[in-house]
Design a protein around this motif. Sequence first.
Motif, PDB file in Angstrom:
ATOM      1  N   GLY A 117       0.815  -1.214   0.000  1.00  0.00           N
ATOM      2  CA  GLY A 117       0.000   0.000   0.000  1.00  0.00           C
ATOM      3  C   GLY A 117       0.846   1.260   0.000  1.00  0.00           C
ATOM      4  O   GLY A 117       0.588   2.202  -0.755  1.00  0.00           O
ATOM      5  N   LEU A 118       1.888   1.275   0.835  1.00  0.00           N
ATOM      6  CA  LEU A 118       2.735   2.464   0.935  1.00  0.00           C
ATOM      7  C   LEU A 118       3.554   2.677  -0.339  1.00  0.00           C
ATOM      8  O   LEU A 118       3.791   3.806  -0.765  1.00  0.00           O
ATOM      9  CB  LEU A 118       3.673   2.358   2.152  1.00  0.00           C
ATOM     10  N   LYS A 119       3.941   1.578  -0.965  1.00  0.00           N
ATOM     11  CA  LYS A 119       4.676   1.676  -2.224  1.00  0.00           C
ATOM     12  C   LYS A 119       3.812   2.335  -3.304  1.00  0.00           C
ATOM     13  O   LYS A 119       4.260   3.214  -4.042  1.00  0.00           O
ATOM     14  CB  LYS A 119       5.085   0.253  -2.670  1.00  0.00           C
ATOM     15  N   LEU A 120       2.537   1.924  -3.332  1.00  0.00           N
ATOM     16  CA  LEU A 120       1.617   2.489  -4.328  1.00  0.00           C
ATOM     17  C   LEU A 120       1.238   3.925  -3.989  1.00  0.00           C
ATOM     18  O   LEU A 120       1.054   4.757  -4.872  1.00  0.00           O
ATOM     19  CB  LEU A 120       0.371   1.606  -4.446  1.00  0.00           C
ATOM     20  N   LEU A 121       1.148   4.213  -2.699  1.00  0.00           N
ATOM     21  CA  LEU A 121       0.863   5.583  -2.260  1.00  0.00           C
ATOM     22  C   LEU A 121       2.001   6.502  -2.708  1.00  0.00           C
ATOM     23  O   LEU A 121       1.772   7.627  -3.173  1.00  0.00           O
ATOM     24  CB  LEU A 121       0.718   5.605  -0.735  1.00  0.00           C
ATOM     25  N   ASP A 122       3.216   5.998  -2.600  1.00  0.00           N
ATOM     26  CA  ASP A 122       4.387   6.752  -3.052  1.00  0.00           C
ATOM     27  C   ASP A 122       4.320   6.970  -4.561  1.00  0.00           C
ATOM     28  O   ASP A 122       4.616   8.049  -5.071  1.00  0.00           O
ATOM     29  CB  ASP A 122       5.649   5.956  -2.677  1.00  0.00           C
ATOM     30  N   ARG A 123       3.861   5.949  -5.250  1.00  0.00           N
ATOM     31  CA  ARG A 123       3.778   6.013  -6.712  1.00  0.00           C
ATOM     32  C   ARG A 123       2.799   7.096  -7.183  1.00  0.00           C
ATOM     33  O   ARG A 123       3.009   7.718  -8.223  1.00  0.00           O
ATOM     34  CB  ARG A 123       3.324   4.638  -7.216  1.00  0.00           C
ATOM     35  N   VAL A 124       1.721   7.318  -6.417  1.00  0.00           N
ATOM     36  CA  VAL A 124       0.768   8.371  -6.797  1.00  0.00           C
ATOM     37  C   VAL A 124       1.080   9.692  -6.086  1.00  0.00           C
ATOM     38  O   VAL A 124       0.288  10.623  -6.078  1.00  0.00           O
ATOM     39  CB  VAL A 124      -0.710   7.945  -6.551  1.00  0.00           C
ATOM     40  N   GLY A 125       2.275   9.741  -5.451  1.00  0.00           N
ATOM     41  CA  GLY A 125       2.762  10.986  -4.873  1.00  0.00           C
ATOM     42  C   GLY A 125       2.145  11.386  -3.546  1.00  0.00           C
ATOM     43  O   GLY A 125       2.092  12.562  -3.206  1.00  0.00           O
ATOM     44  N   LEU A 126       1.688  10.398  -2.771  1.00  0.00           N
ATOM     45  CA  LEU A 126       0.958  10.729  -1.540  1.00  0.00           C
ATOM     46  C   LEU A 126       1.471  10.003  -0.297  1.00  0.00           C
ATOM     47  O   LEU A 126       0.727   9.855   0.679  1.00  0.00           O
ATOM     48  CB  LEU A 126      -0.542  10.424  -1.723  1.00  0.00           C
ATOM     49  N   LYS A 127       2.712   9.559  -0.306  1.00  0.00           N
ATOM     50  CA  LYS A 127       3.206   8.779   0.829  1.00  0.00           C
ATOM     51  C   LYS A 127       3.097   9.551   2.152  1.00  0.00           C
ATOM     52  O   LYS A 127       2.838   8.972   3.205  1.00  0.00           O
ATOM     53  CB  LYS A 127       4.656   8.361   0.590  1.00  0.00           C
ATOM     54  N   ALA A 128       3.244  10.873   2.075  1.00  0.00           N
ATOM     55  CA  ALA A 128       3.196  11.696   3.297  1.00  0.00           C
ATOM     56  C   ALA A 128       1.796  11.737   3.926  1.00  0.00           C
ATOM     57  O   ALA A 128       1.641  12.141   5.076  1.00  0.00           O
ATOM     58  CB  ALA A 128       3.654  13.116   2.970  1.00  0.00           C
ATOM     59  N   GLN A 129       0.784  11.293   3.162  1.00  0.00           N
ATOM     60  CA  GLN A 129      -0.599  11.366   3.664  1.00  0.00           C
ATOM     61  C   GLN A 129      -1.080  10.048   4.290  1.00  0.00           C
ATOM     62  O   GLN A 129      -2.247   9.919   4.635  1.00  0.00           O
ATOM     63  CB  GLN A 129      -1.565  11.725   2.503  1.00  0.00           C
ATOM     64  N   ALA A 130      -0.197   9.076   4.433  1.00  0.00           N
ATOM     65  CA  ALA A 130      -0.592   7.713   4.819  1.00  0.00           C
ATOM     66  C   ALA A 130      -1.431   7.638   6.095  1.00  0.00           C
ATOM     67  O   ALA A 130      -2.348   6.826   6.209  1.00  0.00           O
ATOM     68  CB  ALA A 130       0.650   6.831   4.962  1.00  0.00           C
ATOM     69  N   ALA A 131      -1.122   8.485   7.079  1.00  0.00           N
ATOM     70  CA  ALA A 131      -1.815   8.393   8.368  1.00  0.00           C
ATOM     71  C   ALA A 131      -3.105   9.208   8.413  1.00  0.00           C
ATOM     72  O   ALA A 131      -3.885   9.112   9.365  1.00  0.00           O
ATOM     73  CB  ALA A 131      -0.877   8.868   9.485  1.00  0.00           C
ATOM     74  N   LYS A 132      -3.356   9.986   7.371  1.00  0.00           N
ATOM     75  CA  LYS A 132      -4.545  10.850   7.372  1.00  0.00           C
ATOM     76  C   LYS A 132      -5.802  10.056   7.024  1.00  0.00           C
ATOM     77  O   LYS A 132      -5.740   8.881   6.635  1.00  0.00           O
ATOM     78  CB  LYS A 132      -4.352  11.995   6.379  1.00  0.00           C
ATOM     79  N   TYR A 133      -6.944  10.735   7.124  1.00  0.00           N
ATOM     80  CA  TYR A 133      -8.234  10.155   6.751  1.00  0.00           C
ATOM     81  C   TYR A 133      -8.717  10.830   5.467  1.00  0.00           C
ATOM     82  O   TYR A 133      -8.319  11.971   5.177  1.00  0.00           O
ATOM     83  CB  TYR A 133      -9.250  10.348   7.889  1.00  0.00           C
ATOM     84  N   PRO A 134      -9.569  10.144   4.692  1.00  0.00           N
ATOM     85  CA  PRO A 134     -10.004  10.712   3.412  1.00  0.00           C
ATOM     86  C   PRO A 134     -10.516  12.151   3.517  1.00  0.00           C
ATOM     87  O   PRO A 134     -10.197  12.985   2.662  1.00  0.00           O
ATOM     88  CB  PRO A 134     -11.122   9.751   2.978  1.00  0.00           C
ATOM     89  N   GLY A 135     -11.260  12.458   4.577  1.00  0.00           N
ATOM     90  CA  GLY A 135     -11.824  13.798   4.732  1.00  0.00           C
ATOM     91  C   GLY A 135     -10.780  14.892   4.876  1.00  0.00           C
ATOM     92  O   GLY A 135     -11.084  16.078   4.729  1.00  0.00           O
ATOM     93  N   GLN A 136      -9.535  14.508   5.161  1.00  0.00           N
ATOM     94  CA  GLN A 136      -8.464  15.494   5.319  1.00  0.00           C
ATOM     95  C   GLN A 136      -7.724  15.765   4.005  1.00  0.00           C
ATOM     96  O   GLN A 136      -6.823  16.580   3.952  1.00  0.00           O
ATOM     97  CB  GLN A 136      -7.465  15.002   6.378  1.00  0.00           C
ATOM     98  N   LEU A 137      -8.113  15.048   2.948  1.00  0.00           N
ATOM     99  CA  LEU A 137      -7.446  15.196   1.655  1.00  0.00           C
ATOM    100  C   LEU A 137      -8.335  15.937   0.662  1.00  0.00           C
ATOM    101  O   LEU A 137      -9.562  15.935   0.785  1.00  0.00           O
ATOM    102  CB  LEU A 137      -7.107  13.816   1.062  1.00  0.00           C
ATOM    103  N   SER A 138      -7.706  16.538  -0.343  1.00  0.00           N
ATOM    104  CA  SER A 138      -8.474  17.170  -1.425  1.00  0.00           C
ATOM    105  C   SER A 138      -9.107  16.069  -2.292  1.00  0.00           C
ATOM    106  O   SER A 138      -8.729  14.894  -2.215  1.00  0.00           O
ATOM    107  CB  SER A 138      -7.547  18.016  -2.297  1.00  0.00           C
ATOM    108  N   GLY A 139     -10.029  16.486  -3.148  1.00  0.00           N
ATOM    109  CA  GLY A 139     -10.674  15.515  -4.051  1.00  0.00           C
ATOM    110  C   GLY A 139      -9.669  14.814  -4.950  1.00  0.00           C
ATOM    111  O   GLY A 139      -9.725  13.603  -5.156  1.00  0.00           O
ATOM    112  N   GLY A 140      -8.712  15.594  -5.483  1.00  0.00           N
ATOM    113  CA  GLY A 140      -7.708  14.992  -6.366  1.00  0.00           C
ATOM    114  C   GLY A 140      -6.842  13.980  -5.638  1.00  0.00           C
ATOM    115  O   GLY A 140      -6.503  12.924  -6.172  1.00  0.00           O
TER     116      GLY A 140
END
Length: 242
Positions: A117-140
Amino acid sequence: MISIKNVSKHYGAFQVLTDCSTEVQKGEVIVVCGPSGSGKSTLIKCVNGLEPFQQGEILLEGISVGDPKTNLPKLRARVGMVFQNFELFPHMSITENLTVGQVKVLGRNQDEAVEKGLKLLDRVGLKAQAAKYPGQLSGGQQQRVAIARALAMDPICMLFDEPTSALDPEMINEVLDVMVELAKEGMTMMVVTHEMGFAKKVAHRVIFMDHGHIVEDATKDEFFGTPRSERAQLFLSKILHH
């Protein structure tokens, strides 16, 4: 990889799809476009059995989607699906969203699932957001997480149902960039979208639908060169000139 033969679907008296047929080869990127209500989203949802259909046949790597004996949950686990509205679990962290399917459906152990999961999160440029919840992220960002989540299941192909239509204009490209990379890596994709720039960049073929019919099924160059149907020409003149 995907074979759609004479598929028809109706809700009561309302015909949503009429005699739709097309094939998607391994590694092909197919863009499905057309006006609202033309049946595009319904067609793509029939491919992994999210929508039942009354006539015809859909085969995924030779397995019949419409056959009552087919194990649909098992089949769906092999087909990545990205929806218009992200469909992330709001009560789970981003990491949990990426691991829950791997653990419950694929039987991976937790450590392995987190690593993937973290490898793929890194691939889409979001590894720093791993501990957050969806509501804390932008739509994109949420949509990029949704793509990473689908990829975590090692899909044989990816289906996208208007993945950018719920996004603010400045967030669209960050999602399309991830999809362009996927296409370049050879992922088999069916994408329902109005983003004609994306279609011109990576589609092998464009399917144009209107009133539940596949009106055109042409190579990208043919479609953007001179569409054969007046309906497609009209659609393109409206969508490309604004």
